[in-house]
Design a protein around this motif. Structure first.
Motif, PDB file in Angstrom:
ATOM      1  N   ARG A  44       0.840  -1.183   0.000  1.00 51.15           N
ATOM      2  CA  ARG A  44       0.000   0.000   0.000  1.00 51.15           C
ATOM      3  C   ARG A  44       0.879   1.240   0.000  1.00 51.15           C
ATOM      4  NH1 ARG A  44      -5.034  -0.146   3.725  1.00 51.15           N
ATOM      5  NH2 ARG A  44      -5.631   1.282   2.087  1.00 51.15           N
ATOM      6  N   GLN A  46       2.577   4.638   0.830  1.00 49.67           N
ATOM      7  CA  GLN A  46       2.817   5.394   2.044  1.00 49.67           C
ATOM      8  C   GLN A  46       3.618   6.624   1.660  1.00 49.67           C
ATOM      9  OE1 GLN A  46       4.764   2.805   4.771  1.00 49.67           O
ATOM     10  NE2 GLN A  46       2.930   1.633   5.206  1.00 49.67           N
ATOM     11  N   GLY A  47       3.394   7.686   2.356  1.00 54.27           N
ATOM     12  CA  GLY A  47       4.080   8.924   2.037  1.00 54.27           C
ATOM     13  C   GLY A  47       3.240   9.762   1.093  1.00 54.27           C
ATOM     14  N   ASN A  50       3.593   8.975  -2.884  1.00 51.97           N
ATOM     15  CA  ASN A  50       2.971   7.724  -3.311  1.00 51.97           C
ATOM     16  C   ASN A  50       1.456   7.786  -3.208  1.00 51.97           C
ATOM     17  OD1 ASN A  50       5.428   6.621  -3.917  1.00 51.97           O
ATOM     18  ND2 ASN A  50       5.655   5.603  -1.936  1.00 51.97           N
ATOM     19  N   VAL A  51       0.949   8.465  -2.184  1.00 53.78           N
ATOM     20  CA  VAL A  51      -0.501   8.600  -2.057  1.00 53.78           C
ATOM     21  C   VAL A  51      -1.056   9.450  -3.191  1.00 53.78           C
ATOM     22  CG1 VAL A  51      -2.329   9.574  -0.617  1.00 53.78           C
ATOM     23  CG2 VAL A  51      -0.557   8.189   0.427  1.00 53.78           C
TER      24      VAL A  51
END
Length: 134
Positions: A44, A46-47, A50-51
């Motif tokens: 998934r 994170q950060g 990346n989101v």
């Protein structure tokens, strides 16, 4: 023959009791593993970066899905319009629509559907089937 103490497991493999009827039914109904290897899911995001990338990918996929469905429905409606125009022309009637409308509508909606397909393909919805060597 079992080992002494709290361990009541048989020492030898031959001493194991055959599976009960219930165990056989449960094992027959339990889903089996597929023959194709399961690909691991990506971690998934994170950060912040990346989101944002994940949100952009979802947005591109949503826009691509809408355009693709608009193209599919528009092309089918254009085909129905063309059939109606041909049917009324055969009967020497008129719908009040020029004949050029049907192919133009077909071309416009085909472009929308193609753009949606390309967006969905870039996101990874439509992928080519990979052939496994035999």
């Amino acid at each position: 023959m079992t080992s002494p103490g709290h361990n009541e497991k048989p020492i030898f493999e031959a001493e194991k009791a055959p599976p009960t009827v219930w165990e056989q039914i449960v094992s027959a109904l339990r889903p089996r593993r597929s023959s194709t290897p399961a690909y691991p899911k990506p971690p998934r995001p994170q950060g912040t970066r990346n989101v944002l990338i994940a949100m952009g990918t979802s947005l591109v996929g949503a826009i691509g899905g809408v355009l693709f469905m608009l193209g599919v429905l528009g092309v089918s409606m254009s085909v129905m319009l063309a059939v109606a125009l041909v049917a009324t022309r055969i009967q020497n009637l008129s719908m009040g629509i020029n004949w050029i409308v049907a192919p133009a509508s077909l071309a416009i909606f085909a472009v929308f559907g193609g753009a949606g397909y390309l967006l969905l393909r870039s996101v990874g919805i439509f992928r080519r089937q990979r052939r496994t060597p035999r």
